[in-house]
Design a protein around this motif. Structure first.
Motif, PDB file in Angstrom:
ATOM      1  N   UNK A  41      -7.899   6.334   6.438  1.00 34.65           N
ATOM      2  CA  UNK A  41      -7.519   7.675   6.888  1.00 34.65           C
ATOM      3  C   UNK A  41      -6.369   7.640   7.883  1.00 34.65           C
ATOM      4  N   UNK A  42      -5.358   8.447   7.628  1.00 30.37           N
ATOM      5  CA  UNK A  42      -4.219   8.523   8.520  1.00 30.37           C
ATOM      6  C   UNK A  42      -3.241   7.384   8.417  1.00 30.37           C
ATOM      7  N   UNK A  43      -3.463   6.469   7.502  1.00 33.53           N
ATOM      8  CA  UNK A  43      -2.575   5.323   7.345  1.00 33.53           C
ATOM      9  C   UNK A  43      -1.970   5.301   5.948  1.00 33.53           C
ATOM     10  N   UNK A  44      -0.894   4.561   5.815  1.00 30.97           N
ATOM     11  CA  UNK A  44      -0.231   4.443   4.530  1.00 30.97           C
ATOM     12  C   UNK A  44      -1.002   3.520   3.600  1.00 30.97           C
ATOM     13  N   UNK A  45      -0.816   3.747   2.322  1.00 33.46           N
ATOM     14  CA  UNK A  45      -1.387   2.869   1.317  1.00 33.46           C
ATOM     15  C   UNK A  45      -0.754   1.487   1.427  1.00 33.46           C
ATOM     16  N   UNK A  46      -1.557   0.450   1.274  1.00 35.40           N
ATOM     17  CA  UNK A  46      -1.044  -0.901   1.336  1.00 35.40           C
ATOM     18  C   UNK A  46      -1.609  -1.745   0.201  1.00 35.40           C
ATOM     19  N   UNK A  47      -0.781  -2.637  -0.291  1.00 31.92           N
ATOM     20  CA  UNK A  47      -1.215  -3.538  -1.339  1.00 31.92           C
ATOM     21  C   UNK A  47      -2.143  -4.601  -0.786  1.00 31.92           C
ATOM     22  N   UNK A  48      -3.130  -4.960  -1.569  1.00 26.14           N
ATOM     23  CA  UNK A  48      -4.127  -5.948  -1.177  1.00 26.14           C
ATOM     24  C   UNK A  48      -4.014  -7.208  -2.022  1.00 26.14           C
ATOM     25  N   UNK A  49      -4.004  -7.031  -3.330  1.00 25.54           N
ATOM     26  CA  UNK A  49      -3.967  -8.164  -4.238  1.00 25.54           C
ATOM     27  C   UNK A  49      -3.448  -7.714  -5.588  1.00 25.54           C
TER      28      UNK A  49
END
Length: 123
Positions: A41-49
């Motif tokens: 919540x409130x953060x940008x989407x980020x790649x994990x794997x």
């Protein structure tokens, strides 16, 4: 019709484990790169794997803790998450697409997305 459905999220204590699943339909699963992303919540989407052409890629913040794998016969990809931390709390999404070299964690290269599954890690 292309569809991706995530499952396996839940509430776990710090240090615990979860295994997420992404079931695909409507396309040949092994012809695409499959990425896992997350968004708090409130953060940008980020790649994990990401799994692409037989190779796997991991964001630095999950290396040594998360493992991506797949069962092509079942059109399913998994994300095994061990030693979970509170900062791992997020909605996790799987996605399919054709990212270029170096683009595995860039969401705009992915064409199809699941609805997400919530992962909550308590302190």
């Amino acid at each position: 019709e292309v569809q991706l459905v995530e499952s396996g999220g839940g509430l776990v204590q710090a240090g615990g484990s979860l295994r997420l699943s992404c079931a695909a339909s409507g396309f040949t699963f092994d012809d695409s790169a499959i990425g896992w992303f997350r968004q708090a919540p409130g953060k940008e989407r980020e790649g994990v794997s990401c799994s692409s052409e037989g190779k796997t890629y991991y964001a630095d913040f999950v290396k040594g803790r998360f493992t991506i794998s797949s069962d092509n016969a079942k059109n399913t990809v998994f994300l095994q998450m061990n030693n979970l931390k509170p900062e791992d709390t997020a909605v996790y999404y799987c996605a399919a697409g054709s990212p270029p070299l170096g683009g595995w964690f860039t969401g705009s290269w992915y064409d199809y997305w699941g609805q997400g599954t919530q992962v909550t890690v308590s302190s």
